[in-house]
Motif scaffolding. Structure first.
Motif, short mmCIF file in Angstrom:
data_model
loop_
_atom_site.label_atom_id
_atom_site.label_comp_id
_atom_site.label_asym_id
_atom_site.label_seq_id
_atom_site.Cartn_x
_atom_site.Cartn_y
_atom_site.Cartn_z
N GLN A 80 0.81 -1.22 0.00
CA GLN A 80 0.00 0.00 0.00
C GLN A 80 0.85 1.28 0.00
O GLN A 80 0.35 2.35 -0.31
CB GLN A 80 -0.92 0.02 1.23
N LEU A 81 2.12 1.15 0.34
CA LEU A 81 2.96 2.34 0.52
C LEU A 81 3.14 3.18 -0.75
O LEU A 81 3.05 4.41 -0.67
CB LEU A 81 4.32 1.95 1.11
N PRO A 82 3.38 2.58 -1.94
CA PRO A 82 3.54 3.45 -3.12
C PRO A 82 2.32 4.34 -3.38
O PRO A 82 2.48 5.54 -3.66
CB PRO A 82 3.77 2.45 -4.26
N GLY A 83 1.13 3.79 -3.30
CA GLY A 83 -0.08 4.59 -3.51
C GLY A 83 -0.25 5.66 -2.46
O GLY A 83 -0.62 6.81 -2.77
N LEU A 84 0.04 5.32 -1.22
CA LEU A 84 -0.11 6.28 -0.13
C LEU A 84 0.88 7.44 -0.28
O LEU A 84 0.51 8.60 -0.20
CB LEU A 84 0.10 5.58 1.21
N PHE A 85 2.15 7.11 -0.54
CA PHE A 85 3.15 8.17 -0.66
C PHE A 85 2.91 9.02 -1.91
O PHE A 85 3.07 10.24 -1.86
CB PHE A 85 4.57 7.58 -0.67
N SER A 86 2.52 8.40 -3.02
CA SER A 86 2.29 9.19 -4.23
C SER A 86 1.12 10.14 -4.06
O SER A 86 1.12 11.24 -4.61
CB SER A 86 2.08 8.29 -5.44
N ALA A 87 0.11 9.75 -3.28
CA ALA A 87 -1.04 10.61 -3.04
C ALA A 87 -0.74 11.68 -1.98
O ALA A 87 -1.12 12.84 -2.14
CB ALA A 87 -2.24 9.78 -2.60
N GLN A 88 -0.05 11.29 -0.92
CA GLN A 88 0.20 12.22 0.19
C GLN A 88 1.28 13.25 -0.15
O GLN A 88 1.23 14.38 0.34
CB GLN A 88 0.59 11.43 1.44
N PHE A 89 2.23 12.86 -0.97
CA PHE A 89 3.33 13.76 -1.34
C PHE A 89 3.33 13.95 -2.86
O PHE A 89 4.35 13.77 -3.53
CB PHE A 89 4.66 13.20 -0.84
N TYR A 100 12.01 5.31 -3.53
CA TYR A 100 12.38 4.23 -2.62
C TYR A 100 11.66 4.50 -1.30
O TYR A 100 11.78 5.58 -0.73
CB TYR A 100 13.89 4.19 -2.40
N LEU A 101 10.94 3.51 -0.82
CA LEU A 101 10.18 3.65 0.41
C LEU A 101 10.73 2.66 1.44
O LEU A 101 10.86 1.47 1.15
CB LEU A 101 8.70 3.38 0.15
N HIS A 102 11.06 3.17 2.62
CA HIS A 102 11.73 2.37 3.65
C HIS A 102 10.81 2.12 4.83
O HIS A 102 10.11 3.02 5.28
CB HIS A 102 12.99 3.10 4.13
N CYS A 103 10.85 0.89 5.32
CA CYS A 103 10.10 0.55 6.53
C CYS A 103 10.84 -0.54 7.29
O CYS A 103 11.82 -1.10 6.80
CB CYS A 103 8.67 0.13 6.20
N LYS A 112 10.74 -5.28 -2.64
CA LYS A 112 9.93 -5.57 -3.82
C LYS A 112 9.67 -4.29 -4.59
O LYS A 112 9.42 -3.24 -4.00
CB LYS A 112 8.61 -6.21 -3.42
N GLU A 113 9.74 -4.42 -5.92
CA GLU A 113 9.37 -3.30 -6.78
C GLU A 113 7.87 -3.35 -7.04
O GLU A 113 7.32 -4.40 -7.34
CB GLU A 113 10.09 -3.41 -8.13
N TYR A 114 7.24 -2.21 -6.91
CA TYR A 114 5.84 -2.03 -7.26
C TYR A 114 5.80 -1.00 -8.38
O TYR A 114 6.81 -0.37 -8.68
CB TYR A 114 5.04 -1.54 -6.05
N ASN A 115 4.65 -0.79 -8.96
CA ASN A 115 4.54 0.26 -9.97
C ASN A 115 4.89 1.59 -9.32
O ASN A 115 4.17 2.07 -8.46
CB ASN A 115 3.12 0.31 -10.55
N GLY A 116 5.99 2.16 -9.74
CA GLY A 116 6.35 3.49 -9.27
C GLY A 116 7.30 3.57 -8.11
O GLY A 116 7.79 4.65 -7.80
N ALA A 117 7.59 2.46 -7.42
CA ALA A 117 8.47 2.55 -6.25
C ALA A 117 9.02 1.19 -5.86
O ALA A 117 8.40 0.17 -6.10
CB ALA A 117 7.74 3.16 -5.07
N THR A 118 10.17 1.23 -5.21
CA THR A 118 10.74 0.04 -4.58
C THR A 118 10.52 0.20 -3.08
O THR A 118 10.89 1.22 -2.50
CB THR A 118 12.24 -0.08 -4.89
#
Length: 167
Positions: A80-89, A100-103, A112-118
């Protein structure tokens, strides 16, 4: 606190600017608040240090054409992180070409690579405690430093495990 202060000092010896993120986690959400305020006051007269003071548990940085996002991982699933970050920022996301999204939270490495982000889930440095033992959770302990280029994104990684520090 001493550890963070030492790391900031070490970073300042090599870099012109240090941006400190104190990310909220699930074990003590209140600590992130007062730590952010404390480090903001500690470095208020040091122009080379900035502290992210966001009250949101989602943090972002733009490094040239590279988007960096951070979240502990306890509120949102990795996919869910790529969609959340692309919408929030939205603006920062649109100005960059790599993301690149870190957790952490889950205490084991995953990427894992998702559409638009790793999405990079980091391992833990924490030793196995009674809670982990009761749950049957076993994970390798490690920390990694990732270097990002302003234009090309990720360019290198360095891994360190606790045993290396004792050697």
């Amino acid at each position: 606190m001493r550890g963070i202060r030492t790391l900031v000092s070490m970073a300042l010896s090599r870099h012109d600017h240090v941006h400190l993120l104190i990310c909220e986690g699930n074990h003590d959400e209140a600590s992130a608040v007062w730590l952010r305020h404390m480090f903001t006051l500690l470095y208020e007269n040091e122009p080379r240090v900035s502290v992210n003071e966001s009250e949101l548990p989602f943090y972002s940085l733009k490094w040239g054409k590279t988007f960096l996002g951070f979240h502990h991982g306890h509120k949102v699933k990795n996919e869910q992180l790529p969609g959340l970050f692309s919408a929030q920022f939205r603006q920062l996301w649109g100005e960059t070409t790599r993301a690149y999204l870190h957790c952490g939270h889950r205490h084991h490495a995953d990427e894992k690579e998702y559409n638009g982000a790793t999405v990079i889930q980091h391992p833990t440095l924490a030793a196995r405690d009674a809670y982990a033992a009761r749950g049957g959770w076993i994970a390798d302990r490690a920390v990694q430093a990732i270097t990002y280029h302003r234009s090309y994104g990720q360019v290198s990684r360095t891994f360190v495990c606790p045993e290396m520090l004792a050697a």
